[in-house]
Design an enzyme around this catalytic site. Structure first.
Site, short mmCIF file in Angstrom:
data_model
loop_
_atom_site.label_atom_id
_atom_site.label_comp_id
_atom_site.label_asym_id
_atom_site.label_seq_id
_atom_site.Cartn_x
_atom_site.Cartn_y
_atom_site.Cartn_z
N GLU A 1 46.64 -31.57 34.69
CA GLU A 1 45.51 -32.18 35.39
C GLU A 1 44.20 -31.87 34.67
O GLU A 1 43.29 -32.69 34.61
CB GLU A 1 45.40 -31.68 36.84
N THR B 1 38.11 -39.87 37.43
CA THR B 1 37.99 -38.74 38.37
C THR B 1 36.81 -37.85 38.00
O THR B 1 36.06 -37.42 38.87
CB THR B 1 39.30 -37.92 38.37
N1 HSE Z 1 40.83 -34.17 44.95
C1 HSE Z 1 40.62 -34.90 43.73
C2 HSE Z 1 39.31 -35.66 43.83
C3 HSE Z 1 41.76 -35.84 43.54
O1 HSE Z 1 39.11 -36.30 44.85
O2 HSE Z 1 38.52 -35.60 42.90
C4 HSE Z 1 41.65 -36.70 42.33
O3 HSE Z 1 42.81 -37.48 42.24
#
Ligand code: HSE
Length: 298
Positions: free
Chosen positions: A127, A180
């Site tokens: 990740e 992201t």
């Molecule tokens: N929790 C993370 C975000 C998940 O919302 O940035 C990204 O897939």
């Protein structure tokens, strides 16, 4: 010997639980074939058209496998062939599926020597390659299945699998791109106390609603006063999908992970189908290409 792993798509955050809640979907799944090789190290072979990097340190599955191999004393080589059905950048945990599937498969080839929590730890390195952040809310449900609470990731992952009543999930992926890392950059770093109170009330309510199979409580708790107001601006059609899905009978929903996909939870399959029609209508009207999934929590 070789094995095949199906790595599921996942929905992170589950509206109110930013970075701490996630669930696995029955569909779509990436397919990964893994085998041990004579040559130590990691070999990545992509069997799809996404042109993802094959250099292990730059590949999510590769980085996760390298982290796992650092914990293996003997020299081991792993080859993984990846065929992605989960589109990268769609917001349903594409990178997490590669990372989670890779370490689950490798662990099986190595005689199941690592715990699920350890696999989460390894997969988080993947990740990090994808988004620069070691969040586990896609990886943990990918490895444990079902709904998971990530109580903490430091010093080690503390993952709590949550039981849940049957739920149908409708997902729409409007074909826009949201990274992201960008979707995290725009978030405020401080939260007013009154918003924090509202949010942890919702998180606790959602967890209790899932454990007690209380659909009304689940629906009431699907509210996010911290992240959604900022991120929803990036997603055309967000307000219409949410409002009209509720009208169609959905319990609630919102942004899947950091988007752009949106998801809605329903108690009945017929409702989930009506929600799918709503989603298609909204994006057809907006002239935006989109793809929908009607699936369940797995
Ligand atoms: N929790 C993370 C975000 C998940 O919302 O940035 C990204 O897939």
């Amino acid at each position: 010997d070789s094995i095949t792993v199906l790595a599921p798509a996942t929905v992170a955050n589950v509206v109110c639980g930013f970075d701490v809640l996630g669930f696995a979907l029955s569909e779509p799944n990436d397919t990964m074939h893994l085998r041990l090789t004579e040559q130590p190290g990691v070999t990545i072979i992509n069997e799809d058209d996404y042109n993802l990097p094959t250099e292990p340190t730059r590949n999510v599955a590769g980085a996760a496998l390298l982290a796992l191999l650092r914990a293996v004393p003997e020299p081991v080589g792993i080859e993984v062939r990846i065929s992605k059905a989960i589109k990268p950048g769609s917001g349903i945990g594409s990178s997490a599926a590669s990372a989670a599937g890779a370490v689950v498969g490798a662990n099986r080839l190595l005689g199941e020597r690592f715990s699920k929590a350890e696999l989460v730890e390894f997969a988080m390195y993947g990740e990090e390659v994808a988004s620069g952040v070691r969040h586990a809310d896609n990886i943990a449900p990918g490895i444990y299945g079902g709904v998971t609470l990530i109580r903490s990731t430091t010093p080690l992952p503390d993952i709590v699998p949550l039981s849940a009543p049957p739920l149908f999930v409708t997902v729409v992926h409007p074909q826009i791109e949201i990274k992201t890392s960008d979707a995290r950059q725009i978030l405020k770093q401080e939260v007013p106390l009154k918003d924090a109170i509202r949010q942890w009330g919702n998180v606790a309510g959602l967890v209790a609603g899932l454990l007690q199979s209380d659909y009304d409580l689940i629906g009431r708790s699907l509210e996010d006063v911290i992240i959604e107001p900022v991120r929803s601006i990036l997603i055309p059609g967000f307000a219409q999908v949410k409002e009209r899905s509720r009208e169609a009978g959905a319990l609630g929903g919102g942004i899947s992970g950091s988007g752009p996909s949106l998801f809605m939870l329903s108690r009945e399959e017929a409702t989930a189908k009506a929600v799918e029609a709503v989603m298609q209508e909204v994006y057809t009207d907006l002239g935006l290409e989109h793809h929908t999934y009607l699936t369940t929590i797995n």
